[in-house]
Design a protein around this motif. Structure first.
Motif, short mmCIF file in Angstrom:
data_model
loop_
_atom_site.label_atom_id
_atom_site.label_comp_id
_atom_site.label_asym_id
_atom_site.label_seq_id
_atom_site.Cartn_x
_atom_site.Cartn_y
_atom_site.Cartn_z
N LEU A 45 29.48 31.64 50.04
CA LEU A 45 29.98 31.96 51.39
C LEU A 45 29.79 30.77 52.32
N MET A 65 31.44 30.36 41.56
CA MET A 65 32.18 31.55 41.14
C MET A 65 32.08 31.71 39.62
N PHE A 103 30.68 34.84 37.36
CA PHE A 103 31.36 35.41 36.20
C PHE A 103 30.40 35.52 35.02
N LEU A 146 34.50 36.33 51.14
CA LEU A 146 35.33 35.19 50.72
C LEU A 146 36.78 35.40 51.15
N GLU A 163 43.67 29.56 47.61
CA GLU A 163 42.90 29.61 46.36
C GLU A 163 41.66 30.46 46.54
N MET A 164 41.02 30.33 47.71
CA MET A 164 39.83 31.14 47.97
C MET A 164 40.15 32.63 47.97
N LEU A 198 42.59 34.12 46.32
CA LEU A 198 42.82 34.53 44.93
C LEU A 198 41.50 34.69 44.19
N ASN A 199 40.54 33.78 44.46
CA ASN A 199 39.25 33.86 43.79
C ASN A 199 38.47 35.09 44.24
N ALA A 200 38.61 35.45 45.52
CA ALA A 200 37.93 36.65 46.00
C ALA A 200 38.42 37.88 45.24
N ASN A 250 39.76 37.85 42.29
CA ASN A 250 39.28 37.73 40.91
C ASN A 250 37.87 38.28 40.76
N LEU A 251 37.00 37.92 41.73
CA LEU A 251 35.61 38.38 41.66
C LEU A 251 35.55 39.90 41.70
N ILE A 263 44.73 33.62 37.09
CA ILE A 263 44.38 32.20 37.05
C ILE A 263 45.59 31.38 36.60
N ALA A 315 48.08 31.23 39.39
CA ALA A 315 47.59 30.37 40.47
C ALA A 315 47.76 28.90 40.13
#
Lengths: 165, 100
Positions: free
Chosen positions: A14, A40, A44, B14, B36-37, B39-41, B43-44, B66, B69
Motif C-alpha cells: 500500500l 504481490m 501469492f 490497492l 496495472e495496479m 488489475l493486480n488488486a 488478481n489478489l 495476466i 494485461a
C-alpha cells in the motif's frame, strides 16, 4: 510467521502504491511499481498460488516493467509540473473510496463468510494449474495465444514509420 | 491463518490507489501504471477467494488476466509512443483533437 509476512507485504504494497501515484518522475513510479509487483508475488506465495507467483515475477516484474522503463527512457519524459487537480478527478476518487468503505462495513456487519478450507487444501502448483489449463480451459488457452499474436501485430503496425508519400 | 477480509481490504486499498492515480494524474504513462495496479488488486482478490473456497478455477482466471494485461500494455505503450511522435507530449490534457 505467515501473519507477520502478510502484514509486512501488504503494508509495503500500500505504501509503494501511494508512492507510485504521487512521485513526479515516471522512472521513480516505475521502480516503485516493480517493487509492488514483487510483494504481490509474495502474497501469492502466502496464498499457496506458487505458479501464479512465478508468472507474476516473470511477466509483470520482468516483461511488462522492462517495456515501461524502455518507453520512459525512449520518450525522455520530463518531470511533471504541479498541476491543479480537476474537480472531477477528486470527486471520482472520493466516490470510489466511499463506495468501497461502505461495502466493507456492510460485509463486516453481515459477518465475513468463512468459507475457509472446508475440505482440502488447494495448492496452485504448476502441475495442478497446468492440468486444468489443458483440459477444462483448453479453448480459452488457445484463444489467448491468438490474442497475443493480434497484440504483437498491432504493436508492429502502430510503431511503423509512415511512408513519405 | 489470516482471515479472508484482510486480503480483501488490501485488494480494495490497492484498487482505490489505482483509481485515484487514473483520475488525478495527467501523465499517460503513470495512468497506465495505475491501471496495472487496478488489475493486480483484482488478481489478489481472485486468488484469495480461490484459496479460501478450495477451488482452483480462480487462479486460472488470474492467469488469463495476466496474459491480457501483458497484451494490453504492449498495445497501450505503442499508442503512447505514436502519440508522442505526433504531439511531443504525454500529458493527457494536451490531447484535445476530439474536443469540439
Amino acid at each position: 510467521m505467515e501473519g507477520t509476512l502478510f502484514y509486512i507485504f501488504s503494508g509495503a504494497m500500500l505504501f509503494l502504491g501511494l508512492l507510485v501515484i504521487t512521485s513526479r518522475n515516471p522512472v521513480n513510479s516505475a521502480i516503485f511499481l516493480v517493487l509492488l509487483l514483487f510483494f504481490m508475488a509474495g502474497l501469492f506465495v502466502l496464498l499457496h498460488a506458487f505458479f501464479l507467483a512465478a508468472i507474476q515475477v516473470l511477466v509483470y516484474a520482468g516483461a511488462v516493467m522492462v517495456l515501461f522503463l524502455f518507453v520512459i527512457m525512449l520518450l525522455n519524459v520530463k518531470d511533471e509540473e504541479k498541476s491543479k487537480n480537476h474537480w472531477f478527478g477528486v470527486l471520482g476518487s472520493a466516490f470510489v473510496t466511499a463506495a468501497l468503505i461502505l461495502e466493507f462495513f456492510m460485509l463486516l456487519r453481515d459477518g465475513v463468510p468463512q468459507l475457509l478450507l472446508h475440505q482440502r487444501d488447494v495448492v496452485g502448483t504448476t502441475e495442478a494449474v497446468g492440468k486444468l489449463l489443458f483440459s477444462k480451459y483448453l479453448l480459452p488457452f488457445e484463444v489467448t495465444s491468438v490474442l497475443l499474436l493480434v497484440a504483437m501485430i498491432g504493436v508492429v503496425v502502430l510503431s511503423k514509420k509512415e511512408k513519405p508519400s | 491463518m489470516i482471515p479472508l477480509h484482510h486480503y480483501l481490504l488490501v485488494s480494495a486499498g490497492l484498487f482505490i490507489l489505482g483509481i485515484a492515480g487514473v483520475l488525478l494524474r495527467r501523465n499517460a504513462l503513470i495512468i497506465y501504471m495505475s491501471l496495472e495496479m487496478i488489475l493486480n488488486a483484482s488478481n489478489l482478490a481472485l486468488v484469495a477467494f480461490s484459496r479460501y473456497n478450495g477451488d482452483l478455477n480462480g487462479q486460472i482466471f488470474v492467469f488469463f488476466i495476466i496474459a491480457v494485461a501483458a497484451a494490453e500494455v504492449a498495445v497501450g505503450l505503442a499508442i503512447i509512443v505514436a502519440l508522442f511522435r505526433l504531439k511531443q507530449t504525454t500529458r493527457v490534457s494536451d490531447l484535445t483533437t476530439l474536443k469540439l
